[in-house]
Structure formats: structure tokens, C-alpha cells
Design a protein around this motif. Structure first.
Motif, PDB file in Angstrom:
ATOM      1  N   VAL A 116       0.621  -1.186  -0.018  1.00  0.00           N
ATOM      2  CA  VAL A 116       0.079   0.003   0.016  1.00  0.00           C
ATOM      3  C   VAL A 116       0.751   1.258   0.107  1.00  0.00           C
ATOM      4  O   VAL A 116       0.495   2.291  -0.809  1.00  0.00           O
ATOM      5  CB  VAL A 116      -0.913  -0.037   1.360  1.00  0.00           C
ATOM      6  N   VAL A 117       1.764   1.213   0.775  1.00  0.00           N
ATOM      7  CA  VAL A 117       2.811   2.520   1.069  1.00  0.00           C
ATOM      8  C   VAL A 117       3.453   2.546  -0.287  1.00  0.00           C
ATOM      9  O   VAL A 117       3.704   3.693  -0.974  1.00  0.00           O
ATOM     10  CB  VAL A 117       3.734   2.281   2.091  1.00  0.00           C
ATOM     11  N   ARG A 118       4.020   1.562  -0.910  1.00  0.00           N
ATOM     12  CA  ARG A 118       4.828   1.762  -2.314  1.00  0.00           C
ATOM     13  C   ARG A 118       3.876   2.173  -3.375  1.00  0.00           C
ATOM     14  O   ARG A 118       4.200   3.125  -4.176  1.00  0.00           O
ATOM     15  CB  ARG A 118       5.130   0.411  -2.798  1.00  0.00           C
ATOM     16  N   GLU A 119       2.559   1.597  -3.463  1.00  0.00           N
ATOM     17  CA  GLU A 119       1.533   2.249  -4.329  1.00  0.00           C
ATOM     18  C   GLU A 119       1.401   3.674  -4.166  1.00  0.00           C
ATOM     19  O   GLU A 119       1.355   4.541  -5.181  1.00  0.00           O
ATOM     20  CB  GLU A 119       0.393   1.474  -4.338  1.00  0.00           C
ATOM     21  N   VAL A 120       1.245   4.179  -3.010  1.00  0.00           N
ATOM     22  CA  VAL A 120       1.063   5.546  -2.628  1.00  0.00           C
ATOM     23  C   VAL A 120       2.160   6.331  -3.333  1.00  0.00           C
ATOM     24  O   VAL A 120       2.153   7.580  -3.819  1.00  0.00           O
ATOM     25  CB  VAL A 120       0.522   5.896  -1.252  1.00  0.00           C
ATOM     26  N   LEU A 121       3.339   5.813  -2.660  1.00  0.00           N
ATOM     27  CA  LEU A 121       4.511   6.617  -3.066  1.00  0.00           C
ATOM     28  C   LEU A 121       4.720   6.646  -4.757  1.00  0.00           C
ATOM     29  O   LEU A 121       5.338   7.759  -5.212  1.00  0.00           O
ATOM     30  CB  LEU A 121       5.805   6.080  -2.373  1.00  0.00           C
TER      31      LEU A 121
ATOM     32  N   GLU B 146       2.573   6.437  -6.902  1.00  0.00           N
ATOM     33  CA  GLU B 146       1.639   7.674  -7.277  1.00  0.00           C
ATOM     34  C   GLU B 146       2.144   9.201  -6.959  1.00  0.00           C
ATOM     35  O   GLU B 146       1.935   9.812  -8.174  1.00  0.00           O
ATOM     36  CB  GLU B 146       0.028   7.359  -6.690  1.00  0.00           C
ATOM     37  N   VAL B 147       2.474   9.339  -6.000  1.00  0.00           N
ATOM     38  CA  VAL B 147       3.250  10.868  -5.546  1.00  0.00           C
ATOM     39  C   VAL B 147       4.146  11.142  -6.554  1.00  0.00           C
ATOM     40  O   VAL B 147       4.355  12.015  -6.884  1.00  0.00           O
ATOM     41  CB  VAL B 147       3.251  10.907  -4.156  1.00  0.00           C
ATOM     42  N   LEU B 148       5.032  10.113  -6.440  1.00  0.00           N
ATOM     43  CA  LEU B 148       6.223  10.260  -7.280  1.00  0.00           C
ATOM     44  C   LEU B 148       5.996  10.635  -8.722  1.00  0.00           C
ATOM     45  O   LEU B 148       6.790  11.533  -9.526  1.00  0.00           O
ATOM     46  CB  LEU B 148       7.246   9.254  -7.240  1.00  0.00           C
ATOM     47  N   GLY B 149       4.863   9.835  -9.281  1.00  0.00           N
ATOM     48  CA  GLY B 149       4.374   9.956 -10.630  1.00  0.00           C
ATOM     49  C   GLY B 149       4.067  11.294 -10.824  1.00  0.00           C
ATOM     50  O   GLY B 149       4.182  12.004 -11.777  1.00  0.00           O
ATOM     51  N   ASP B 150       3.120  11.965  -9.812  1.00  0.00           N
ATOM     52  CA  ASP B 150       2.547  13.042 -10.207  1.00  0.00           C
ATOM     53  C   ASP B 150       3.678  14.279 -10.168  1.00  0.00           C
ATOM     54  O   ASP B 150       3.496  15.201 -10.916  1.00  0.00           O
ATOM     55  CB  ASP B 150       1.504  13.456  -9.112  1.00  0.00           C
ATOM     56  N   LEU B 151       4.665  14.008  -9.450  1.00  0.00           N
ATOM     57  CA  LEU B 151       5.673  14.983  -9.152  1.00  0.00           C
ATOM     58  C   LEU B 151       6.342  14.991 -10.631  1.00  0.00           C
ATOM     59  O   LEU B 151       6.795  16.048 -11.020  1.00  0.00           O
ATOM     60  CB  LEU B 151       6.773  14.764  -8.177  1.00  0.00           C
ATOM     61  N   GLU B 152       6.872  13.953 -11.142  1.00  0.00           N
ATOM     62  CA  GLU B 152       7.383  13.847 -12.522  1.00  0.00           C
ATOM     63  C   GLU B 152       6.408  14.461 -13.564  1.00  0.00           C
ATOM     64  O   GLU B 152       7.184  15.092 -14.323  1.00  0.00           O
ATOM     65  CB  GLU B 152       7.617  12.310 -12.853  1.00  0.00           C
ATOM     66  N   LYS B 153       5.098  14.160 -13.398  1.00  0.00           N
ATOM     67  CA  LYS B 153       4.260  14.742 -14.165  1.00  0.00           C
ATOM     68  C   LYS B 153       4.355  16.484 -14.481  1.00  0.00           C
ATOM     69  O   LYS B 153       4.531  17.119 -15.427  1.00  0.00           O
ATOM     70  CB  LYS B 153       3.048  14.223 -14.290  1.00  0.00           C
ATOM     71  N   GLU B 154       4.503  16.981 -13.227  1.00  0.00           N
ATOM     72  CA  GLU B 154       4.441  18.354 -12.946  1.00  0.00           C
ATOM     73  C   GLU B 154       5.907  18.826 -13.597  1.00  0.00           C
ATOM     74  O   GLU B 154       5.880  20.070 -14.114  1.00  0.00           O
ATOM     75  CB  GLU B 154       4.391  18.636 -11.458  1.00  0.00           C
ATOM     76  N   LYS B 155       6.747  18.047 -13.410  1.00  0.00           N
ATOM     77  CA  LYS B 155       8.140  18.638 -13.986  1.00  0.00           C
ATOM     78  C   LYS B 155       8.058  18.586 -15.699  1.00  0.00           C
ATOM     79  O   LYS B 155       8.942  19.300 -16.246  1.00  0.00           O
ATOM     80  CB  LYS B 155       9.312  17.737 -13.581  1.00  0.00           C
ATOM     81  N   SER B 156       7.431  17.813 -16.284  1.00  0.00           N
ATOM     82  CA  SER B 156       7.251  17.447 -17.577  1.00  0.00           C
ATOM     83  C   SER B 156       6.783  18.656 -18.275  1.00  0.00           C
ATOM     84  O   SER B 156       5.880  19.204 -17.726  1.00  0.00           O
ATOM     85  CB  SER B 156       7.042  15.986 -17.976  1.00  0.00           C
TER      86      SER B 156
END
Length: 110
Positions: free
Chosen positions: A20-25, A27-37
């Protein structure tokens, strides 16, 4: 680096919590990457970041399609990331629809 430590007797519970923690992390890291792109992608970024193929493959199999989203800044084509992702979702092959949803709609209209 993020480190998480759980102390529990149950290995199953521990593994479930880690999942569960890995999935949340992720998702959060993916959102951060998307914001950078960038919101608008070049042809090269499209090939590398979205399709993970070379430019020639994108040219031949994707950009040749008239329904693929693009805008022009001067004579340079740019590709809106959100519209590209939506296009991919709509045109992804499925077991029940061999050519994706958009082809089914076109077939019904004909």
C-alpha cells in the motif's frame, strides 16, 4: 530517500502495508514527475518519454494518423501531453475491441 520500517508479527500484514505504501509513493512520485514535464512535447520527447520508441517509429505509426493531437507553433508541431494520453487511452487495443474504441465508433457511423 524514503525509508519505512514496520514492526509486526504478521508477515502478510507487513507485506500488505508495504504494498500500500509503495503504491501511494509511486503515485505521488509519478504526479511530481508529471508536474516537471512540459505540457507540450516535441517529437523527440513524444518518442522517448511517452512511447519509449525511436522517432522513426513514432513518425510511421503514430504521427501519420490524422486524429493524433497536435498543435503548431509556427511550423513546428507540438503535442499536448494530456491530449496525447487521452488519445492513447481511447486507441489502446483491448481484447474485445481489436482496433480500440475510436475505430468502433467510426465503424458504427459508416
Amino acid at each position: 530517500m524514503i525509508e519505512i520500517s514496520l514492526k509486526t508479527e504478521s508477515t502478510e500484514l507487513k507485506n500488505g502495508m508495504y504494498d500500500v505504501v509503495r503504491e501511494v509513493l509511486e503515485e505521488v512520485l509519478g504526479d511530481l514527475e508529471k508536474e516537471k514535464s512540459p505540457a507540450l512535447l516535441t517529437r523527440s520527447q513524444l518518442a522517448k518519454e511517452i512511447f519509449n520508441v525511436n522517432i522513426q517509429t513514432v513518425d510511421t505509426h503514430v504521427l501519420s494518423r490524422p486524429d493524433f493531437p497536435r498543435i503548431y507553433v509556427g511550423s513546428k508541431p507540438l503535442f499536448p501531453r494530456d491530449q496525447v494520453m487521452e488519445w492513447i487511452r481511447k486507441n489502446t487495443l483491448s481484447e474485445s475491441l481489436p482496433y480500440g474504441i475510436s475505430h468502433l465508433k467510426k465503424a458504427k457511423e459508416a
